[in-house]
Motif scaffolding. Structure first.
Motif, PDB file in Angstrom:
ATOM      1  N   THR A  78       9.753  88.890  53.382  1.00 15.92           N
ATOM      2  CA  THR A  78      11.088  89.382  53.714  1.00 15.92           C
ATOM      3  C   THR A  78      11.575  88.687  54.984  1.00 15.92           C
ATOM      4  O   THR A  78      10.902  88.753  56.025  1.00 15.92           O
ATOM      5  CB  THR A  78      11.083  90.901  53.939  1.00 15.92           C
ATOM      6  OG1 THR A  78      10.607  91.556  52.770  1.00 15.92           O
ATOM      7  CG2 THR A  78      12.496  91.386  54.244  1.00 15.92           C
ATOM      8  N   ILE A  79      12.730  88.050  54.877  1.00 20.61           N
ATOM      9  CA  ILE A  79      13.333  87.410  56.035  1.00 20.61           C
ATOM     10  C   ILE A  79      14.417  88.331  56.591  1.00 20.61           C
ATOM     11  O   ILE A  79      15.135  88.984  55.838  1.00 20.61           O
ATOM     12  CB  ILE A  79      13.918  86.025  55.683  1.00 20.61           C
ATOM     13  CG1 ILE A  79      14.345  85.279  56.954  1.00 20.61           C
ATOM     14  CG2 ILE A  79      15.055  86.139  54.687  1.00 20.61           C
ATOM     15  CD1 ILE A  79      14.722  83.820  56.700  1.00 20.61           C
ATOM     16  N   SER A  80      14.499  88.385  57.909  1.00 19.43           N
ATOM     17  CA  SER A  80      15.526  89.201  58.554  1.00 19.43           C
ATOM     18  C   SER A  80      15.952  88.521  59.844  1.00 19.43           C
ATOM     19  O   SER A  80      15.229  87.675  60.379  1.00 19.43           O
ATOM     20  CB  SER A  80      15.012  90.613  58.831  1.00 19.43           C
ATOM     21  OG  SER A  80      13.874  90.571  59.686  1.00 19.43           O
ATOM     22  N   ARG A  81      17.121  88.907  60.339  1.00 19.47           N
ATOM     23  CA  ARG A  81      17.602  88.315  61.589  1.00 19.47           C
ATOM     24  C   ARG A  81      18.324  89.368  62.410  1.00 19.47           C
ATOM     25  O   ARG A  81      18.847  90.340  61.888  1.00 19.47           O
ATOM     26  CB  ARG A  81      18.512  87.122  61.335  1.00 19.47           C
ATOM     27  CG  ARG A  81      19.813  87.439  60.664  1.00 19.47           C
ATOM     28  CD  ARG A  81      20.567  86.167  60.285  1.00 19.47           C
ATOM     29  NE  ARG A  81      21.206  85.528  61.435  1.00 19.47           N
ATOM     30  CZ  ARG A  81      21.802  84.336  61.383  1.00 19.47           C
ATOM     31  NH1 ARG A  81      21.817  83.658  60.237  1.00 19.47           N
ATOM     32  NH2 ARG A  81      22.389  83.811  62.458  1.00 19.47           N
ATOM     33  N   HIS A  82      18.340  89.126  63.723  1.00 19.40           N
ATOM     34  CA  HIS A  82      19.064  90.000  64.638  1.00 19.40           C
ATOM     35  C   HIS A  82      20.066  89.106  65.350  1.00 19.40           C
ATOM     36  O   HIS A  82      19.705  88.342  66.242  1.00 19.40           O
ATOM     37  CB  HIS A  82      18.088  90.638  65.624  1.00 19.40           C
ATOM     38  CG  HIS A  82      18.678  91.796  66.365  1.00 19.40           C
ATOM     39  ND1 HIS A  82      19.782  91.675  67.175  1.00 19.40           N
ATOM     40  CD2 HIS A  82      18.316  93.090  66.413  1.00 19.40           C
ATOM     41  CE1 HIS A  82      20.071  92.835  67.688  1.00 19.40           C
ATOM     42  NE2 HIS A  82      19.204  93.714  67.249  1.00 19.40           N
ATOM     43  N   THR A 134      17.451  86.088  66.888  1.00 21.37           N
ATOM     44  CA  THR A 134      16.089  85.994  66.389  1.00 21.37           C
ATOM     45  C   THR A 134      16.067  86.045  64.872  1.00 21.37           C
ATOM     46  O   THR A 134      16.978  86.589  64.237  1.00 21.37           O
ATOM     47  CB  THR A 134      15.209  87.132  66.928  1.00 21.37           C
ATOM     48  OG1 THR A 134      15.756  88.384  66.505  1.00 21.37           O
ATOM     49  CG2 THR A 134      15.141  87.109  68.456  1.00 21.37           C
ATOM     50  N   VAL A 135      15.024  85.481  64.315  1.00 22.58           N
ATOM     51  CA  VAL A 135      14.777  85.574  62.880  1.00 22.58           C
ATOM     52  C   VAL A 135      13.298  85.851  62.688  1.00 22.58           C
ATOM     53  O   VAL A 135      12.461  85.351  63.444  1.00 22.58           O
ATOM     54  CB  VAL A 135      15.210  84.282  62.143  1.00 22.58           C
ATOM     55  CG1 VAL A 135      14.411  83.074  62.608  1.00 22.58           C
ATOM     56  CG2 VAL A 135      15.100  84.467  60.639  1.00 22.58           C
ATOM     57  N   SER A 136      12.986  86.684  61.701  1.00 18.69           N
ATOM     58  CA  SER A 136      11.603  87.054  61.446  1.00 18.69           C
ATOM     59  C   SER A 136      11.268  86.844  59.983  1.00 18.69           C
ATOM     60  O   SER A 136      12.154  86.812  59.126  1.00 18.69           O
ATOM     61  CB  SER A 136      11.370  88.519  61.826  1.00 18.69           C
ATOM     62  OG  SER A 136      11.600  88.728  63.202  1.00 18.69           O
ATOM     63  N   LEU A 137       9.968  86.721  59.723  1.00 20.59           N
ATOM     64  CA  LEU A 137       9.479  86.616  58.354  1.00 20.59           C
ATOM     65  C   LEU A 137       8.299  87.561  58.219  1.00 20.59           C
ATOM     66  O   LEU A 137       7.248  87.342  58.840  1.00 20.59           O
ATOM     67  CB  LEU A 137       9.060  85.181  58.023  1.00 20.59           C
ATOM     68  CG  LEU A 137       8.633  84.948  56.575  1.00 20.59           C
ATOM     69  CD1 LEU A 137       9.854  85.068  55.645  1.00 20.59           C
ATOM     70  CD2 LEU A 137       7.987  83.572  56.410  1.00 20.59           C
ATOM     71  N   GLU A 138       8.494  88.605  57.446  1.00 18.57           N
ATOM     72  CA  GLU A 138       7.422  89.554  57.154  1.00 18.57           C
ATOM     73  C   GLU A 138       6.722  89.076  55.896  1.00 18.57           C
ATOM     74  O   GLU A 138       7.357  88.914  54.843  1.00 18.57           O
ATOM     75  CB  GLU A 138       8.001  90.952  56.950  1.00 18.57           C
ATOM     76  CG  GLU A 138       6.966  92.024  56.729  1.00 18.57           C
ATOM     77  CD  GLU A 138       6.253  92.427  58.011  1.00 18.57           C
ATOM     78  OE1 GLU A 138       6.886  92.356  59.084  1.00 18.57           O
ATOM     79  OE2 GLU A 138       5.075  92.794  57.944  1.00 18.57           O
ATOM     80  N   MET A 139       5.427  88.822  55.996  1.00 18.57           N
ATOM     81  CA  MET A 139       4.661  88.280  54.868  1.00 18.57           C
ATOM     82  C   MET A 139       3.588  89.282  54.463  1.00 18.57           C
ATOM     83  O   MET A 139       2.737  89.644  55.297  1.00 18.57           O
ATOM     84  CB  MET A 139       4.026  86.945  55.247  1.00 18.57           C
ATOM     85  CG  MET A 139       5.033  85.907  55.728  1.00 18.57           C
ATOM     86  SD  MET A 139       4.287  84.294  56.028  1.00 18.57           S
ATOM     87  CE  MET A 139       3.245  84.674  57.435  1.00 18.57           C
TER      88      MET A 139
END
Length: 121
Positions: free
Chosen positions: A68-72, A77-82
């Protein structure tokens, strides 16, 4: 100059989870699309997931249902939940962002330094 700083890589067992994060070193004028790429040994760099400024996402088939990719946008920022990580997810993961540095300029791609993700038992 805007830099992308990644964090969160490491060693994890198959079936485990990791969260990657990426932040800009300074606040740019605007950030358009953000994305995560990966490059495994002996292979070309490939897109894992991307997200527009409006939050629309796209995933590689290998990532669908697990990542799941998300950004603030305010924090840039951008994150990748794996989740449910597999051996074949082992790679160096790179953050990418299309950044506009000042009014009137076109966006240019920026890359992070890469963070190693190793899935191994």
């Amino acid at each position: 100059q805007v830099q992308l700083v990644e964090s969160g890589g490491g060693l994890v067992q198959p079936g485990g989870s990791l969260r990657l994060s990426c932040a800009t070193s300074v606040r740019p004028f605007r950030i358009n699309d953000m994305a995560w790429y990966r490059q495994a040994p002996g292979k070309e760099r490939e897109l894992v997931a991307s997200i527009t400024a409006g939050g629309r996402t796209k995933y590689a088939d290998s990532a669908k249902g697990r990542f799941t990719i998300s950004r603030h946008n305010f924090e840039n920022t951008v994150s990748l939940e794996m989740n449910s990580l597999k051996l074949e997810d082992t790679a160096v993961y790179y953050c990418n962002a299309q950044i506009v540095t000042s009014w009137g300029e076109s966006s240019r791609p920026h890359w992070g330094q890469g963070t190693q993700v190793t899935v191994s038992s």
